[in-house]
Structures are given as structure tokens and as C-alpha cells.
Design a protein around this motif. Structure first.
Motif, PDB file in Angstrom:
ATOM      1  N   ILE A  39     -13.478  14.493  41.820  1.00 55.83           N
ATOM      2  CA  ILE A  39     -12.093  14.100  41.583  1.00 55.83           C
ATOM      3  C   ILE A  39     -11.269  15.363  41.333  1.00 55.83           C
ATOM      4  CG2 ILE A  39     -12.528  13.793  39.117  1.00 55.83           C
ATOM      5  CD1 ILE A  39     -10.458  11.605  39.095  1.00 55.83           C
ATOM      6  N   LEU A  40     -10.102  15.439  41.964  1.00 58.03           N
ATOM      7  CA  LEU A  40      -9.225  16.589  41.792  1.00 58.03           C
ATOM      8  C   LEU A  40      -7.825  16.115  41.436  1.00 58.03           C
ATOM      9  CD1 LEU A  40     -10.220  18.798  44.863  1.00 58.03           C
ATOM     10  CD2 LEU A  40     -10.884  19.148  42.486  1.00 58.03           C
ATOM     11  N   ASP A  41      -7.148  16.881  40.597  1.00 57.28           N
ATOM     12  CA  ASP A  41      -5.747  16.605  40.302  1.00 57.28           C
ATOM     13  C   ASP A  41      -4.906  17.021  41.506  1.00 57.28           C
ATOM     14  OD1 ASP A  41      -5.831  15.624  37.574  1.00 57.28           O
ATOM     15  OD2 ASP A  41      -6.464  17.644  37.021  1.00 57.28           O
ATOM     16  N   ALA A  42      -4.045  16.133  41.976  1.00 56.13           N
ATOM     17  CA  ALA A  42      -3.077  16.483  43.015  1.00 56.13           C
ATOM     18  C   ALA A  42      -1.921  17.193  42.321  1.00 56.13           C
ATOM     19  CB  ALA A  42      -2.594  15.238  43.745  1.00 56.13           C
ATOM     20  N   THR A  43      -1.957  18.515  42.337  1.00 54.71           N
ATOM     21  CA  THR A  43      -0.980  19.314  41.602  1.00 54.71           C
ATOM     22  C   THR A  43       0.411  19.165  42.217  1.00 54.71           C
ATOM     23  OG1 THR A  43      -1.456  21.235  42.973  1.00 54.71           O
ATOM     24  CG2 THR A  43      -2.738  20.989  40.935  1.00 54.71           C
ATOM     25  N   ALA A  44       1.422  19.632  41.485  1.00 56.78           N
ATOM     26  CA  ALA A  44       2.807  19.498  41.954  1.00 56.78           C
ATOM     27  C   ALA A  44       3.020  20.145  43.327  1.00 56.78           C
ATOM     28  CB  ALA A  44       3.766  20.090  40.918  1.00 56.78           C
ATOM     29  N   PRO A  45       2.501  21.366  43.580  1.00 55.15           N
ATOM     30  CA  PRO A  45       2.678  21.946  44.924  1.00 55.15           C
ATOM     31  C   PRO A  45       2.015  21.109  46.017  1.00 55.15           C
ATOM     32  CG  PRO A  45       2.082  23.655  43.349  1.00 55.15           C
ATOM     33  CD  PRO A  45       1.899  22.345  42.644  1.00 55.15           C
ATOM     34  N   VAL A  46       0.840  20.548  45.739  1.00 54.24           N
ATOM     35  CA  VAL A  46       0.164  19.710  46.729  1.00 54.24           C
ATOM     36  C   VAL A  46       0.967  18.436  46.988  1.00 54.24           C
ATOM     37  CG1 VAL A  46      -1.891  18.289  47.157  1.00 54.24           C
ATOM     38  CG2 VAL A  46      -2.141  20.619  46.272  1.00 54.24           C
ATOM     39  N   ARG A  47       1.457  17.809  45.934  1.00 50.59           N
ATOM     40  CA  ARG A  47       2.258  16.591  46.099  1.00 50.59           C
ATOM     41  C   ARG A  47       3.520  16.869  46.904  1.00 50.59           C
ATOM     42  NH1 ARG A  47       1.277  16.251  40.495  1.00 50.59           N
ATOM     43  NH2 ARG A  47       3.506  16.400  39.992  1.00 50.59           N
ATOM     44  N   ALA A  48       4.171  17.993  46.609  1.00 50.45           N
ATOM     45  CA  ALA A  48       5.392  18.345  47.341  1.00 50.45           C
ATOM     46  C   ALA A  48       5.089  18.597  48.813  1.00 50.45           C
ATOM     47  CB  ALA A  48       6.031  19.589  46.721  1.00 50.45           C
ATOM     48  N   TYR A  49       3.963  19.240  49.098  1.00 49.43           N
ATOM     49  CA  TYR A  49       3.574  19.523  50.489  1.00 49.43           C
ATOM     50  C   TYR A  49       3.264  18.232  51.227  1.00 49.43           C
ATOM     51  CZ  TYR A  49       0.848  21.362  54.409  1.00 49.43           C
ATOM     52  OH  TYR A  49       0.365  21.650  55.668  1.00 49.43           O
ATOM     53  N   PHE A  50       2.504  17.334  50.610  1.00 45.86           N
ATOM     54  CA  PHE A  50       2.181  16.051  51.241  1.00 45.86           C
ATOM     55  C   PHE A  50       3.452  15.256  51.556  1.00 45.86           C
ATOM     56  CE2 PHE A  50      -2.424  15.389  49.518  1.00 45.86           C
ATOM     57  CZ  PHE A  50      -2.848  16.404  50.351  1.00 45.86           C
ATOM     58  N   GLU A  51       4.403  15.276  50.618  1.00 45.58           N
ATOM     59  CA  GLU A  51       5.639  14.531  50.835  1.00 45.58           C
ATOM     60  C   GLU A  51       6.451  15.155  51.968  1.00 45.58           C
ATOM     61  OE1 GLU A  51       9.582  13.004  48.333  1.00 45.58           O
ATOM     62  OE2 GLU A  51       7.922  14.010  47.292  1.00 45.58           O
ATOM     63  N   GLU A  52       6.520  16.493  51.979  1.00 47.78           N
ATOM     64  CA  GLU A  52       7.268  17.197  53.025  1.00 47.78           C
ATOM     65  C   GLU A  52       6.700  16.897  54.407  1.00 47.78           C
ATOM     66  OE1 GLU A  52       7.856  21.767  54.679  1.00 47.78           O
ATOM     67  OE2 GLU A  52       6.921  21.428  52.720  1.00 47.78           O
ATOM     68  N   LYS A  53       5.376  16.808  54.499  1.00 47.83           N
ATOM     69  CA  LYS A  53       4.707  16.603  55.781  1.00 47.83           C
ATOM     70  C   LYS A  53       4.502  15.125  56.106  1.00 47.83           C
ATOM     71  CE  LYS A  53       4.337  20.828  57.010  1.00 47.83           C
ATOM     72  NZ  LYS A  53       5.093  21.271  58.201  1.00 47.83           N
ATOM     73  N   ASN A  54       5.103  14.257  55.310  1.00 47.09           N
ATOM     74  CA  ASN A  54       4.989  12.802  55.519  1.00 47.09           C
ATOM     75  C   ASN A  54       3.538  12.315  55.516  1.00 47.09           C
ATOM     76  OD1 ASN A  54       7.824  12.341  55.817  1.00 47.09           O
ATOM     77  ND2 ASN A  54       7.697  13.192  57.877  1.00 47.09           N
ATOM     78  N   ILE A  55       2.698  12.995  54.755  1.00 52.30           N
ATOM     79  CA  ILE A  55       1.307  12.567  54.588  1.00 52.30           C
ATOM     80  C   ILE A  55       1.217  11.470  53.533  1.00 52.30           C
ATOM     81  CG2 ILE A  55      -0.915  13.316  53.609  1.00 52.30           C
ATOM     82  CD1 ILE A  55      -0.767  14.063  56.458  1.00 52.30           C
ATOM     83  N   HIS A  56       1.874  11.706  52.387  1.00 47.97           N
ATOM     84  CA  HIS A  56       1.768  10.738  51.289  1.00 47.97           C
ATOM     85  C   HIS A  56       2.810  11.055  50.226  1.00 47.97           C
ATOM     86  CE1 HIS A  56      -0.070   7.753  48.754  1.00 47.97           C
ATOM     87  NE2 HIS A  56      -0.304   8.618  47.792  1.00 47.97           N
ATOM     88  N   ASP A  57       3.343  10.003  49.617  1.00 49.99           N
ATOM     89  CA  ASP A  57       4.286  10.153  48.506  1.00 49.99           C
ATOM     90  C   ASP A  57       3.696   9.448  47.290  1.00 49.99           C
ATOM     91  OD1 ASP A  57       6.349  10.262  46.710  1.00 49.99           O
ATOM     92  OD2 ASP A  57       7.909   9.619  48.113  1.00 49.99           O
ATOM     93  N   TYR A  58       3.160  10.230  46.362  1.00 51.96           N
ATOM     94  CA  TYR A  58       2.547   9.667  45.158  1.00 51.96           C
ATOM     95  C   TYR A  58       3.553   8.900  44.304  1.00 51.96           C
ATOM     96  CZ  TYR A  58      -1.929  12.148  45.724  1.00 51.96           C
ATOM     97  OH  TYR A  58      -3.153  12.583  46.172  1.00 51.96           O
ATOM     98  N   ASN A  59       4.837   9.262  44.422  1.00 48.36           N
ATOM     99  CA  ASN A  59       5.856   8.585  43.612  1.00 48.36           C
ATOM    100  C   ASN A  59       5.980   7.113  43.963  1.00 48.36           C
ATOM    101  OD1 ASN A  59       6.719  10.944  42.184  1.00 48.36           O
ATOM    102  ND2 ASN A  59       7.833  11.585  44.015  1.00 48.36           N
ATOM    103  N   LEU A  60       5.612   6.752  45.182  1.00 51.98           N
ATOM    104  CA  LEU A  60       5.727   5.371  45.645  1.00 51.98           C
ATOM    105  C   LEU A  60       4.414   4.602  45.522  1.00 51.98           C
ATOM    106  CD1 LEU A  60       7.811   6.003  48.904  1.00 51.98           C
ATOM    107  CD2 LEU A  60       8.653   5.498  46.596  1.00 51.98           C
TER     108      LEU A  60
END
Length: 405
Positions: A39-60
Motif C-alpha cells: 500500500i502506498l500513499d498517493a501523495t499530492a504531486p501524484v494526485r495532481a499528475y493523475f488529475e492533469e492526465k485524466n487518469i483519476h481524480d481522488y477528490n471525486l
């Protein structure tokens, strides 16, 4: 706040090569606990990158295993690639902190605690490379074709083709005189985007296929907007733009309510006593109230806190918005009450240095504009950079002279 350890020399070589090839990626450290528990923490930079690339939005994403998202993933080694899945989820416990795990990563190659992975998102697929083990430079410079070499060099060619396409469009459509759509400060920028088919929207992502556009008049010496970012109200003394206006605003001529349209800098407080304070050790940028009287050492005494930004959040915004930017200079003229322009020069920048962002803030080369109004809403907090400071923030640059083309 989770901090990744510094890169070692091998990892630095890999990261520099990826940056030089214009590869967009996020990095994540495989902690000892994470390795044991898968298990890994999805850090803020990773979350921002995923959202930018339309991979995943943890906020939703809702909490619980039934809301888990699974992404097709390739684990890349020096010689091969292995298809697997990456799980993106928010557990029911611990406030649902964002998590991720690359399945079967243990089975592919030797994996140690504290290794650092690069995550590359492309066409809704995730590619994972162990920067601590895989020699990306050797693979890409080799005469032998491998999946990793094909991925990195293919993405690099694709990135260069986008900038070539954009430059060609500007040369074809904007080097002859044309009217600005509106007579306003934003008239040229809006017209450039309209010609390129870019719709006006509030997105925080770059404008043209990953390239940000910044247009301004050639004769103008105004600062260039980098991005806008609202303060972190949860850790600020004042909890909204309205509260800031109530305490520090003024009533402009012709208005019947308070506004606050001011520039904040770290050099000296403005007439309202507001200025910036860079707290690097705490990872914060503060907007504070200062005394207008100079102390013996030439500094100003802080009186009160106003609002706060986290520097890491500002770095994320910078890297997301300006991985690659066209700074467009335009010649202008006025005829029959209309403004006409043509593009004369473009500065093409890449890969800003986040640590330089903090230095330039502290030196007053990057400032913050408050555009706040008590009644109308729509408050903005604009981070702007002086033109002469751009090379310090963006060391990778190329200039295109379009005069006479």
C-alpha cells in the motif's frame, strides 16, 4: 506531510534524462511500510499528475473497496515490459486518505524499500519505472530496441511534434496584422486562443495540447501571470477574500462598497501595509500585514498574519501549468478605434525549477496580485513574474523571431 527522500546520483541521472526528453511524470517512494503492506500513499504531486492526465481524480472518489479504480499498467524493466494493474482507492479508515498499489510489482524485479518509481501516464495507461534500478539513459542510447526505449523516445518525439505544430499554426495565422476581438488588456490573448480553437474555460491545465500560452503586447512592460491560486483558508487567520477586504479594503471613487486591488511583494509592504513573507523552512508563503516604518536593518516589522499558501501546492501549480510554455510577444497598432496585432517573437520555455520560484518570491521578482471585491465575488490571487526574471525560473528556453515571416 509526506516528503520523498532526495535523489541519489543514479536517480538524478535518470530524472535529468526524462526531463531533457520532455517526459511528464510523477515520482513516488516505496516506503518500508508500504512494501510490507502493499500500500502506498498517493501523495499530492501524484494526485495532481493523475488529475492533469485524466487518469483519476481522488477528490471525486468515494471511500471503500467497492469504489476502487483499476488502471491498466506496464512495469518497465531495461529489457522488457510486464502487463499488470494499478489499484487506486480510498479506504474506509483514516479519513479515506488516497492510496495506490501496483500489482505484481514484487514479481518483476528486485525491489527494495525506499526505491523511487517514475509514473508515466499515456493514453489512459500507466507506465512504471524503478528509477533506483533501471538505467534509462543506457537503454535509450543503446542501438537495441526495447519497450522502454520505444516509450521514452516515442513520447519525446510526440512532445516535439506538438510544439512544432503550434509554432507552424502561429506562423501561418498570426504574422499578418489582424484585429483583436476586444479592446482590453486581455484582447490579444483571447484572440490568439480563439484563432487556435481554444475555448475559454476555467481549467488549470495548459492551453494547447499540454503547452501553456501567454500573450502580451511587445511594448508592454507588465508582469506575466504564471497562475492563480487561492490561499489555504484552513490555516489562514482570515478565512475568505471577503474577510480580507473587510479588514484592508477601501472604497474606490464611484463605488459604494469596499474592494482591494493591490500587489503584494516580499520587498516592501504596499500602502495597505500588506506584503509577502517566504517561510521556506515551514514550507509556507505568507501574506502579512507589516508596519510601514523601516527598521534599522532596512526591514519591516510584521504586525499580523493575513493568509497562507503551502509552497508545495504552488510548486505543483507551476509544474502543471508551465511544463512547457509559449510566451508570445505581439506588435500592436490602433486604427479607427480598433487594436490590431501581429506576433513578432515567441519565447519557448520548459521545465521550471520549483526551488527558484521560492527564491524569486523572496527577491520580489514574483509577486501576488489581490483582485478582491466584498460584494461581487470572483476573487483572484494572481502570481506574476517580471519579464527579466523568466530565464531564472525557466532555464530551458528557445526564442523564435517571427518578424518578416
Amino acid at each position: 506531510m509526506i516528503h520523498m527522500r532526495p535523489y541519489n546520483s543514479f536517480e538524478t541521472k535518470n530524472v535529468k534524462f526524462l526531463v531533457d526528453q520532455q517526459i511528464e511524470f510523477a515520482t513516488i517512494q516505496i516506503t518500508e511500510t508500504g512494501l510490507k503492506k502493499s500500500i502506498l500513499d498517493a501523495t499530492a504531486p501524484v494526485r495532481a499528475y493523475f488529475e492533469e492526465k485524466n487518469i483519476h481524480d481522488y477528490n471525486l472518489q468515494l471511500q471503500g473497496p467497492e469504489h476502487k479504480r483499476v488502471i491498466d499498467t506496464y512495469i518497465m524493466t531495461e529489457a522488457a515490459q510486464f502487463l499488470t494493474k494499478t489499484s487506486l482507492y480510498r479506504p474506509v479508515t483514516k479519513k479515506g486518505d488516497p492510496r495506490l498499489w501496483v500489482n505484481k510489482v514484487r514479481d518483476v524485479e528486485f525491489l527494495r524499500a525506499n526505491d523511487i518509481f517514475a509514473l508515466i501516464a499515456h493514453k489512459n495507461i500507466l507506465f512504471v519505472i524503478n528509477l533506483s534500478i533501471v538505467d534509462i539513459v543506457k537503454v535509450c542510447l543503446s542501438s537495441i530496441d526495447t519497450p522502454l526505449k520505444d516509450l521514452i523516445l516515442g513520447l519525446s518525439r510526440e512532445k516535439n511534434s506538438v510544439s512544432d505544430e503550434l509554432l507552424r499554426l502561429i506562423k501561418d495565422r498570426m504574422t499578418d496584422w489582424m484585429p483583436a476581438e476586444i479592446l482590453a488588456d486581455t484582447g490579444i490573448g483571447r484572440t490568439v486562443e480563439s484563432i487556435l480553437g481554444i475555448e475559454m474555460n476555467p481549467s488549470k491545465n495548459p492551453d494547447f495540447k499540454g503547452i501553456e500560452l501567454k500573450s502580451h503586447r511587445e511594448a508592454s512592460r507588465v508582469r506575466n501571470t504564471l497562475f492563480t491560486q487561492t490561499p489555504e483558508w484552513a490555516i489562514s487567520r482570515l478565512k475568505s477574500g471577503k474577510a480580507i477586504v473587510e479588514e484592508y479594503g477601501y472604497i474606490p471613487d464611484g463605488y459604494n462598497h469596499k474592494s482591494l486591488h493591490v500587489t503584494l511583494t516580499a520587498n516592501r509592504p504596499n500602502p495597505q501595509g500588506l506584503g509577502l513573507l517566504v517561510r521556506t523552512q515551514l514550507g509556507l508563503l505568507e501574506a502579512d500585514e507589516f508596519s510601514l516604518a523601516t527598521l534599522e536593518d532596512g526591514t519591516f516589522r510584521k504586525i499580523n498574519d493575513v493568509a497562507v499558501w503551502k509552497l508545495i501546492k504552488l510548486h505543483e501549480r507551476l509544474l502543471t501549468k508551465h511544463r512547457e510554455t509559449f510566451w508570445i510577444d505581439a506588435e500592436t497598432k490602433h486604427e479607427s478605434g480598433r487594436e490590431f496585432f501581429r506576433v513578432s517573437e515567441i519565447l519557448h520555455t520548459k521545465n521550471p525549477i520549483p526551488s527558484q520560484f521560492d527564491v524569486l518570491l523572496d527577491q520580489g521578482q514574483i509577486t501576488v496580485d489581490f483582485l478582491l471585491c466584498r460584494d461581487s465575488g470572483g476573487d483572484t490571487y494572481s502570481f506574476k513574474i517580471k519579464g527579466k526574471a523568466r530565464p531564472l525560473l525557466f532555464p530551458q528556453s528557445e526564442t523564435y523571431n517571427l518578424r518578416g515571416t
